[in-house]
Design a protein around this motif. Structure first.
Motif: not given
Length: 205
Positions: A56-81
Motif C-alpha cells: 500500500l505504501r507504494s500506491e501513494f506515488w504515481c511512479a510506483t503505483h500499480s494496484e490502484t491505477h483505476d482510482q488514480w485515473m478517476v482522481e485526475y480525470g483521465l482518459p480525456d481527449a
C-alpha cells in the motif's frame, strides 16, 4: 532504508520467551517445537498483513503505483481527449503556467503551432474608461489572442479556409468555411484561466 518485515523477522518478535515451560529453553525460541510451530504459523499470517501494508505504501506515488491505477485515473480525470497531460504521471507532476510561452509549449506537444498576444482588459483607468460603459457586477477580464499557424500544425488535418472564387460561387453557398480548430480550443480551455477571454486567429504560414 525502508524494509518490510519477513516471516522470520515477525517470528522472532512474537515467539515466546525462553524457558522450559515454553519449550524454548534450548538456545532460545525454536521453530521445531510445538509452540514454535504455532507461532510460526501466526507469523506467516502477520507477514501477509505486513506485506499488504508495505504494498500500500507504494500506491501513494504515481511512479510506483500499480494496484490502484483505476482510482488514480478517476482522481485526475483521465482518459480525456482534451486534457493537455494525457499521461497520468506527467499530469500529477505538472505545475502549470500563465504565460504565452507555456501555452505555446503545451499546444506544440499536442501538434499545434501557435503564438499568442496578451491584451489587458480596459478597466476604470484614466484615459481608458468610457462614460456610460460600466455595468454593475461586470467583471473586467483579460484578453488573450491566439494565432494558429495551420501549415505548421501537424495536428490539423482539415482543409484551409476556403474563399469564394469568381465564376464558381453558387447561390446558397456559404461565403467561407473557417477551419475547425476545436481540439485546440478544447485543449487551451483546460489550462487558460477562466477569467481570460480568448480570441483566435488562423493563418496558413
Amino acid at each position: 532504508m525502508f524494509r518490510c518485515a519477513t516471516k522470520d523477522d515477525l517470528f522472532d518478535r512474537v515467539a515466546l520467551p525462553r524457558g522450559r515451560a515454553w519449550q524454548t529453553h534450548e538456545g532460545g525460541p525454536s521453530q521445531a517445537t510445538t509452540f514454535g510451530q504455532f507461532w510460526l504459523a501466526a507469523a506467516e499470517v502477520f507477514a501477509f498483513v505486513a506485506k499488504r501494508a508495505c504494498d500500500l505504501r507504494s500506491e501513494f506515488w504515481c511512479a510506483t503505483h500499480s494496484e490502484t491505477h483505476d482510482q488514480w485515473m478517476v482522481e485526475y480525470g483521465l482518459p480525456d481527449a482534451c486534457d493537455p497531460f494525457p499521461d497520468l504521471c506527467i499530469k500529477v507532476a505538472a505545475i502549470g503556467g500563465t504565460r504565452c510561452e507555456y501555452y505555446a509549449a503545451i499546444a506544440a506537444r499536442a501538434g499545434w503551432s501557435i503564438a499568442c498576444i496578451e491584451m489587458k482588459g480596459c478597466g476604470a483607468r484614466a484615459g481608458c474608461a468610457r462614460a456610460g460603459a460600466a455595468q454593475p457586477g461586470r467583471r473586467i477580464s483579460g484578453l488573450l489572442k491566439i494565432i494558429v499557424d495551420l501549415a505548421a500544425s501537424p495536428a490539423y488535418a482539415g482543409p484551409g479556409s476556403q474563399v469564394p472564387r469568381a465564376g464558381r460561387f453558387r447561390p446558397g453557398w456559404r461565403l467561407g468555411c473557417p477551419p475547425d480548430i476545436g481540439p485546440l480550443k478544447c485543449l487551451l480551455a483546460r489550462i487558460v484561466h477562466a477569467e481570460i477571454e480568448i480570441i483566435y486567429e488562423v493563418t496558413n504560414g
